[in-house]
Design a protein around this motif. Sequence first.
Motif, mmCIF file in Angstrom:
data_model
loop_
_atom_site.group_PDB
_atom_site.id
_atom_site.type_symbol
_atom_site.label_atom_id
_atom_site.label_comp_id
_atom_site.label_asym_id
_atom_site.label_seq_id
_atom_site.Cartn_x
_atom_site.Cartn_y
_atom_site.Cartn_z
ATOM 1 N N HIS B 117 0.815 -1.219 0.000
ATOM 2 C CA HIS B 117 0.000 0.000 0.000
ATOM 3 C C HIS B 117 0.853 1.276 0.000
ATOM 4 C CE1 HIS B 117 -3.569 2.354 1.255
ATOM 5 N NE2 HIS B 117 -2.712 3.022 2.004
ATOM 6 N N HIS B 121 1.166 4.403 -2.763
ATOM 7 C CA HIS B 121 1.023 5.851 -2.538
ATOM 8 C C HIS B 121 2.122 6.624 -3.271
ATOM 9 C CE1 HIS B 121 -2.253 6.771 0.155
ATOM 10 N NE2 HIS B 121 -1.891 5.863 1.044
ATOM 11 N N SER B 142 -0.522 10.139 6.756
ATOM 12 C CA SER B 142 -1.942 9.821 6.665
ATOM 13 C C SER B 142 -2.476 9.535 8.060
ATOM 14 C CB SER B 142 -2.125 8.599 5.777
ATOM 15 O OG SER B 142 -1.649 7.467 6.466
ATOM 16 N N HIS B 145 -0.198 6.466 9.134
ATOM 17 C CA HIS B 145 1.227 6.326 8.912
ATOM 18 C C HIS B 145 1.902 7.658 8.727
ATOM 19 C CE1 HIS B 145 3.162 2.404 8.460
ATOM 20 N NE2 HIS B 145 4.193 3.118 8.095
ATOM 21 N N GLY B 281 -0.267 10.343 0.729
ATOM 22 C CA GLY B 281 -1.104 10.006 1.889
ATOM 23 C C GLY B 281 -2.105 11.123 2.127
ATOM 24 N N GLY B 282 -3.145 10.834 2.907
ATOM 25 C CA GLY B 282 -4.251 11.771 3.093
ATOM 26 C C GLY B 282 -3.829 13.152 3.584
ATOM 27 N N CYS B 312 -4.106 11.466 -3.360
ATOM 28 C CA CYS B 312 -3.326 11.311 -2.123
ATOM 29 C C CYS B 312 -4.012 10.370 -1.142
ATOM 30 C CB CYS B 312 -3.130 12.672 -1.442
ATOM 31 S SG CYS B 312 -1.882 13.678 -2.245
ATOM 32 N N ASP B 314 -6.544 7.203 -0.014
ATOM 33 C CA ASP B 314 -6.533 5.830 -0.509
ATOM 34 C C ASP B 314 -7.447 5.673 -1.718
ATOM 35 O OD1 ASP B 314 -4.876 5.321 1.549
ATOM 36 O OD2 ASP B 314 -6.301 4.136 2.729
#
Lengths: 209, 351
Positions: B117, B121, B142, B145, B281-282, B312, B314
């Motif tokens: 995963h 990203h 995120s 993470h 990531g978010g 960015c 998921d």
Amino acid sequence: MLLAFDTATPHVTVALHDGQRVVAQYASSESMRHGEMLAPGIADVLARAGANSWDITAVAVGVGPGPFTGLRVGLVTARTMALALDVPVYGVCSLDILAAAAIDAGLTDFKVATDARRKEVYLASYAEGRRIDGPVVVKPAEAATTETVVGHGALLYPDSFPNVAGPEHPSAAVLAELVVAERFELLDPDPLYLRRPDAVVAHAPKKVS
Amino acid sequence: MSRVTSEPLVLGIETSCDETGVGIVRGHTLLADAVASSVEEHARFGGVVPEVASRAHLEAMVPTLERACADAGIALGDVDAIAVTAGPGLAGALLVGVAAAKALAISLGKPLYGVNHLAAHVAVDQLEHGPLPDPCLAMLVSGGHSSLLRVDDVTSSVTALGATIDDAAGEAFDKVARLLGLPFPGGPHIDRVARGGNAVSIDFPRGLSSRRDLERHRFDFSFSGLKTAVARWVEAREASGEPVPVADVAAAFQEAVVDVLTRKAIDAAVDQGIEDILIGGGVAANSRLRLLAEERASARGLRVRVPRPGLCTDNGAMVAALGSEMVARGRVPSALDLPADSSMPVTHVLS
Ligand SMILES: [Zn+2]
């Protein structure tokens, strides 16, 4: 050909039926590894029957009740294969698969119990070849009976279910024959959870984004 | 044009958390990015409930596959390869996506790639900004993470330089948002509210930034102390009967997070001799993070790449993007007994 499988118990069972008979079967060697074993099991029955995925004309799947994680592996596999192959998908209550085998073994009035964990069982009642009650999730003591009970759930709780008979786990071969003969109600491929989700928030390290 | 159409058509499935994503790419061209989210079902719990997420993935899988194919204008039978997030993530959630991907691989007779995963990203940026420079420094931030990675080859060679030692950056945003009475997920709300606040009005701590910490945790992050400091500050304000300046708290908190993130990312890039920084990531959707990263990077002669916000968070496109790269670089496909690995290390790019 009809591809049939059930993942509503700790085991994975797969069968391929050509309309006349079951032509190949697969049973997982390890328990609680549905995610790893179902796809190789499907590939295995196809290979042993000398068939390809495009020979599949319908998919049948046990819809539980059963442990959720394994159950979903079976259901998402069945739904996705049906989409990709553009074939129909039939759901069957997993307890009905055990019941069909019990009826073939000569039983008429009986119950079926499988392990629901948390010291409970999934239970259904059968009379004259059809399901008359259930499935429900219950504590064995609350459902104690001297009637004949089929399935692994009965073996786990001998104090509540002293009279045990028939097969322990569902077989996809029986599922396939059951669907071909339409012996039990065919359902949509929707999971029979019978329990609400535990509302426990994931703890951080497991959530990745 | 003929070169483009000869590139492989790859479908990617993502179910590691609460988004059911199906993306379709041809080479580096994004054709579809269908996402179904169960975030609203989790909102009242203030975090993701694994069983609720897993149930939602099962229900969303077929409709999301259908939507992605319709958006891309293709039939499933046209797909050349299937990629899926094999980990890390929520075990039960991952399993739904992995099983669906295997069902497609068997049905269509096409290769399956179980991918990481986090690497996905990184790979997603190729859809927007073209081939990744080798090497590049990736900062993934995120809700789960916060990692600094050295990426020499996104299909085979990713090295972890640092990570959070407690809360993830996005998690700190969620917790502080809750403290300030803002909705879940907190990131976008803090970002919005902070625009009207004064970032230097309150001096919140910068985690793992003291000289002593830097000796042992130069590229690691910690946001737990910051979260506690914000909670104490707000409590003290409330105890004194004064109103809480929500915008100022949000701005000062956000500044503390992005200050540490950008400083460490740039330090890592300089240390590794890498000139390109990729943020994913978010939390990469945070406007202040993007701005400060670009400011500080250009001051050091470094370049920053950030995918657009929709890429960015998921999604399936990122998994398809990495799968496409696996095909392009001739990587060996995964076996049908591919497991879902909830704690898949980032160094393990392909299963
Ligand atoms: Zn993610």
